[in-house]
Motif scaffolding. Structure first.
Motif, PDB file in Angstrom:
ATOM      1  N   LEU A  12      -7.946 -28.394 -92.654  1.00  0.00           N
ATOM      2  CA  LEU A  12      -7.440 -28.446 -94.018  1.00  0.00           C
ATOM      3  C   LEU A  12      -8.544 -28.953 -94.943  1.00  0.00           C
ATOM      4  O   LEU A  12      -9.155 -29.992 -94.690  1.00  0.00           O
ATOM      5  CB  LEU A  12      -6.232 -29.383 -94.093  1.00  0.00           C
ATOM      6  CG  LEU A  12      -5.514 -29.414 -95.447  1.00  0.00           C
ATOM      7  CD1 LEU A  12      -4.750 -28.116 -95.661  1.00  0.00           C
ATOM      8  CD2 LEU A  12      -4.570 -30.610 -95.519  1.00  0.00           C
ATOM      9  N   ARG A  23      -2.429 -34.164 -97.515  1.00  0.00           N
ATOM     10  CA  ARG A  23      -2.815 -34.038 -96.105  1.00  0.00           C
ATOM     11  C   ARG A  23      -1.683 -33.349 -95.355  1.00  0.00           C
ATOM     12  O   ARG A  23      -0.575 -33.190 -95.871  1.00  0.00           O
ATOM     13  CB  ARG A  23      -3.092 -35.416 -95.492  1.00  0.00           C
ATOM     14  CG  ARG A  23      -1.879 -36.354 -95.433  1.00  0.00           C
ATOM     15  CD  ARG A  23      -2.121 -37.464 -94.425  1.00  0.00           C
ATOM     16  NE  ARG A  23      -1.114 -38.509 -94.428  1.00  0.00           N
ATOM     17  CZ  ARG A  23       0.063 -38.440 -93.821  1.00  0.00           C
ATOM     18  NH1 ARG A  23       0.434 -37.314 -93.213  1.00  0.00           N
ATOM     19  NH2 ARG A  23       0.899 -39.473 -93.843  1.00  0.00           N
ATOM     20  N   ASP A  24      -1.952 -32.932 -94.125  1.00  0.00           N
ATOM     21  CA  ASP A  24      -0.897 -32.361 -93.304  1.00  0.00           C
ATOM     22  C   ASP A  24       0.128 -33.432 -92.963  1.00  0.00           C
ATOM     23  O   ASP A  24      -0.218 -34.601 -92.734  1.00  0.00           O
ATOM     24  CB  ASP A  24      -1.476 -31.788 -92.006  1.00  0.00           C
ATOM     25  CG  ASP A  24      -2.086 -30.411 -92.196  1.00  0.00           C
ATOM     26  OD1 ASP A  24      -1.444 -29.568 -92.854  1.00  0.00           O
ATOM     27  OD2 ASP A  24      -3.203 -30.180 -91.702  1.00  0.00           O
ATOM     28  N   HIS A  25       1.388 -33.026 -92.937  1.00  0.00           N
ATOM     29  CA  HIS A  25       2.434 -33.942 -92.475  1.00  0.00           C
ATOM     30  C   HIS A  25       2.212 -34.287 -91.009  1.00  0.00           C
ATOM     31  O   HIS A  25       1.657 -33.499 -90.238  1.00  0.00           O
ATOM     32  CB  HIS A  25       3.813 -33.299 -92.631  1.00  0.00           C
ATOM     33  CG  HIS A  25       4.460 -33.578 -93.939  1.00  0.00           C
ATOM     34  ND1 HIS A  25       4.755 -34.854 -94.384  1.00  0.00           N
ATOM     35  CD2 HIS A  25       4.902 -32.748 -94.907  1.00  0.00           C
ATOM     36  CE1 HIS A  25       5.341 -34.798 -95.560  1.00  0.00           C
ATOM     37  NE2 HIS A  25       5.445 -33.528 -95.915  1.00  0.00           N
ATOM     38  N   ARG A  26       2.673 -35.483 -90.623  1.00  0.00           N
ATOM     39  CA  ARG A  26       2.662 -35.915 -89.234  1.00  0.00           C
ATOM     40  C   ARG A  26       4.083 -36.293 -88.813  1.00  0.00           C
ATOM     41  O   ARG A  26       4.931 -36.590 -89.655  1.00  0.00           O
ATOM     42  CB  ARG A  26       1.742 -37.136 -89.054  1.00  0.00           C
ATOM     43  CG  ARG A  26       0.290 -36.888 -89.448  1.00  0.00           C
ATOM     44  CD  ARG A  26      -0.592 -38.041 -88.973  1.00  0.00           C
ATOM     45  NE  ARG A  26      -0.176 -39.313 -89.551  1.00  0.00           N
ATOM     46  CZ  ARG A  26      -0.812 -39.932 -90.565  1.00  0.00           C
ATOM     47  NH1 ARG A  26      -1.882 -39.373 -91.113  1.00  0.00           N
ATOM     48  NH2 ARG A  26      -0.375 -41.092 -91.013  1.00  0.00           N
ATOM     49  N   ALA A  63       6.477 -28.633 -89.641  1.00  0.00           N
ATOM     50  CA  ALA A  63       5.210 -28.746 -90.361  1.00  0.00           C
ATOM     51  C   ALA A  63       4.050 -28.921 -89.387  1.00  0.00           C
ATOM     52  O   ALA A  63       2.989 -28.296 -89.544  1.00  0.00           O
ATOM     53  CB  ALA A  63       5.265 -29.918 -91.336  1.00  0.00           C
ATOM     54  N   ALA A  67       1.053 -26.064 -88.704  1.00  0.00           N
ATOM     55  CA  ALA A  67      -0.351 -26.412 -88.965  1.00  0.00           C
ATOM     56  C   ALA A  67      -1.256 -25.992 -87.811  1.00  0.00           C
ATOM     57  O   ALA A  67      -2.464 -25.812 -88.003  1.00  0.00           O
ATOM     58  CB  ALA A  67      -0.480 -27.909 -89.212  1.00  0.00           C
ATOM     59  N   ARG A  72      -3.191 -19.456 -89.718  1.00  0.00           N
ATOM     60  CA  ARG A  72      -2.229 -20.336 -90.363  1.00  0.00           C
ATOM     61  C   ARG A  72      -1.651 -19.668 -91.597  1.00  0.00           C
ATOM     62  O   ARG A  72      -2.384 -19.173 -92.442  1.00  0.00           O
ATOM     63  CB  ARG A  72      -2.899 -21.660 -90.735  1.00  0.00           C
ATOM     64  CG  ARG A  72      -1.926 -22.679 -91.324  1.00  0.00           C
ATOM     65  CD  ARG A  72      -2.570 -24.032 -91.484  1.00  0.00           C
ATOM     66  NE  ARG A  72      -1.611 -25.003 -92.010  1.00  0.00           N
ATOM     67  CZ  ARG A  72      -1.878 -26.293 -92.189  1.00  0.00           C
ATOM     68  NH1 ARG A  72      -3.073 -26.773 -91.882  1.00  0.00           N
ATOM     69  NH2 ARG A  72      -0.944 -27.092 -92.671  1.00  0.00           N
ATOM     70  N   TYR A  75       1.615 -24.109 -95.093  1.00  0.00           N
ATOM     71  CA  TYR A  75       1.007 -25.405 -95.412  1.00  0.00           C
ATOM     72  C   TYR A  75       2.101 -26.304 -95.982  1.00  0.00           C
ATOM     73  O   TYR A  75       2.468 -26.189 -97.148  1.00  0.00           O
ATOM     74  CB  TYR A  75      -0.131 -25.223 -96.422  1.00  0.00           C
ATOM     75  CG  TYR A  75      -1.290 -24.431 -95.881  1.00  0.00           C
ATOM     76  CD1 TYR A  75      -2.407 -25.068 -95.349  1.00  0.00           C
ATOM     77  CD2 TYR A  75      -1.265 -23.034 -95.885  1.00  0.00           C
ATOM     78  CE1 TYR A  75      -3.474 -24.341 -94.831  1.00  0.00           C
ATOM     79  CE2 TYR A  75      -2.322 -22.303 -95.373  1.00  0.00           C
ATOM     80  CZ  TYR A  75      -3.419 -22.964 -94.851  1.00  0.00           C
ATOM     81  OH  TYR A  75      -4.475 -22.243 -94.339  1.00  0.00           O
ATOM     82  N   GLN A  76       2.653 -27.167 -95.139  1.00  0.00           N
ATOM     83  CA  GLN A  76       3.657 -28.137 -95.567  1.00  0.00           C
ATOM     84  C   GLN A  76       2.947 -29.482 -95.634  1.00  0.00           C
ATOM     85  O   GLN A  76       2.678 -30.103 -94.601  1.00  0.00           O
ATOM     86  CB  GLN A  76       4.832 -28.151 -94.593  1.00  0.00           C
ATOM     87  CG  GLN A  76       5.543 -26.803 -94.495  1.00  0.00           C
ATOM     88  CD  GLN A  76       6.703 -26.835 -93.523  1.00  0.00           C
ATOM     89  OE1 GLN A  76       7.588 -27.671 -93.617  1.00  0.00           O
ATOM     90  NE2 GLN A  76       6.697 -25.903 -92.581  1.00  0.00           N
ATOM     91  N   LEU A  77       2.613 -29.899 -96.843  1.00  0.00           N
ATOM     92  CA  LEU A  77       1.678 -30.990 -97.031  1.00  0.00           C
ATOM     93  C   LEU A  77       2.340 -32.254 -97.559  1.00  0.00           C
ATOM     94  O   LEU A  77       3.247 -32.209 -98.395  1.00  0.00           O
ATOM     95  CB  LEU A  77       0.571 -30.553 -97.987  1.00  0.00           C
ATOM     96  CG  LEU A  77      -0.175 -29.277 -97.581  1.00  0.00           C
ATOM     97  CD1 LEU A  77      -1.191 -28.907 -98.648  1.00  0.00           C
ATOM     98  CD2 LEU A  77      -0.851 -29.450 -96.225  1.00  0.00           C
ATOM     99  N   SER A  92       4.685 -27.429-100.511  1.00  0.00           N
ATOM    100  CA  SER A  92       4.372 -26.429 -99.494  1.00  0.00           C
ATOM    101  C   SER A  92       3.802 -25.168-100.121  1.00  0.00           C
ATOM    102  O   SER A  92       4.047 -24.863-101.293  1.00  0.00           O
ATOM    103  CB  SER A  92       5.612 -26.085 -98.660  1.00  0.00           C
ATOM    104  OG  SER A  92       6.582 -25.446 -99.463  1.00  0.00           O
TER     105      SER A  92
END
Length: 201
Positions: A12, A23-26, A63, A67, A72, A75-77, A92
């Motif tokens: 990303l 940032r990318d979700h965790r 999400a 990623a 890809r 993009y669920q950010l 997103s």
């Protein structure tokens, strides 16, 4: 980048302004997103409706999985305040084809409304779409009843192109929606937010 072919970056890109960072979700974002996605007032106009912990975990799992997909397309950010790592919202972007993306729901903690964070989040999502992915057009929809969202998305550079009505099973609601779009050239002519902004294209 050639706008006729989307080549998603392996990592990303840096997406940050002086106010926010995407940032990318965790999976461990559950607690932080509970105060956003679980907020009845903040979610009342949104197609997802209010989310309980089960739905929040499922959404975060989706999400994380998306990623890792190659190529890809989703993009669920997570949106974090600059210098912090705890999400205060999210946005997103779905890549539909070589030229077009769909901007999904922008959510943000209520105490940050009016701070300029939403405008920066929208600008960064469009940076990803236009500068990093080489798309030419992004479209979105929002409830006509959600005047704040309509104003916010207009500040992102979107213009209305029509209206539609749609049923959303997650929220069990039918909404009258305004359909809006923004083109890459429009975004490039917009003011650039202050702060780190490599590769704006």
């Amino acid at each position: 980048m050639n706008s006729t072919s989307v080549r998603p970056p392996t990592v990303l890109p840096v997406l940050e302004t002086a106010l926010v960072r995407l940032r990318d979700h965790r999976a461990d974002d559950v607690d932080a997103m509970r105060s956003v996605w679980g907020d009845a007032d903040g979610m009342r106009h949104l197609s997802t409706g209010v989310m309980d912990d089960t739905r929040i975990r499922r959404k975060l799992g989706q999400a994380v999985a998306s990623a890792a997909e190659v190529p890809r397309r989703q993009y669920q950010l997570a949106a974090c305040l600059q210098g912090e790592d705890r999400p205060v919202g999210g946005i997103s972007l779905a890549v539909e084809d070589a030229t077009t993306g769909y901007a999904g729901v922008l959510t943000m903690a209520r105490h940050l409304r009016g701070t300029g964070c939403a405008t920066d989040i929208g600008w960064l999502m469009l940076k990803l779409a236009f500068a990093d992915l080489g798309l030419g057009r992004v479209w979105s929809m929002t409830s006509l009843e959600n005047a704040d969202a309509v104003r916010a998305i207009t500040r992102f550079g979107f213009s209305p192109i029509g209206e539609t009505e749609r049923y959303f099973p997650e929220a069990d609601v039918t909404m009258r929606l305004v359909v809006m779009e923004v083109l890459a050239d429009t975004w490039r002519a917009m003011p650039v937010p202050a702060g780190p902004r490599p590769g704006i294209g």
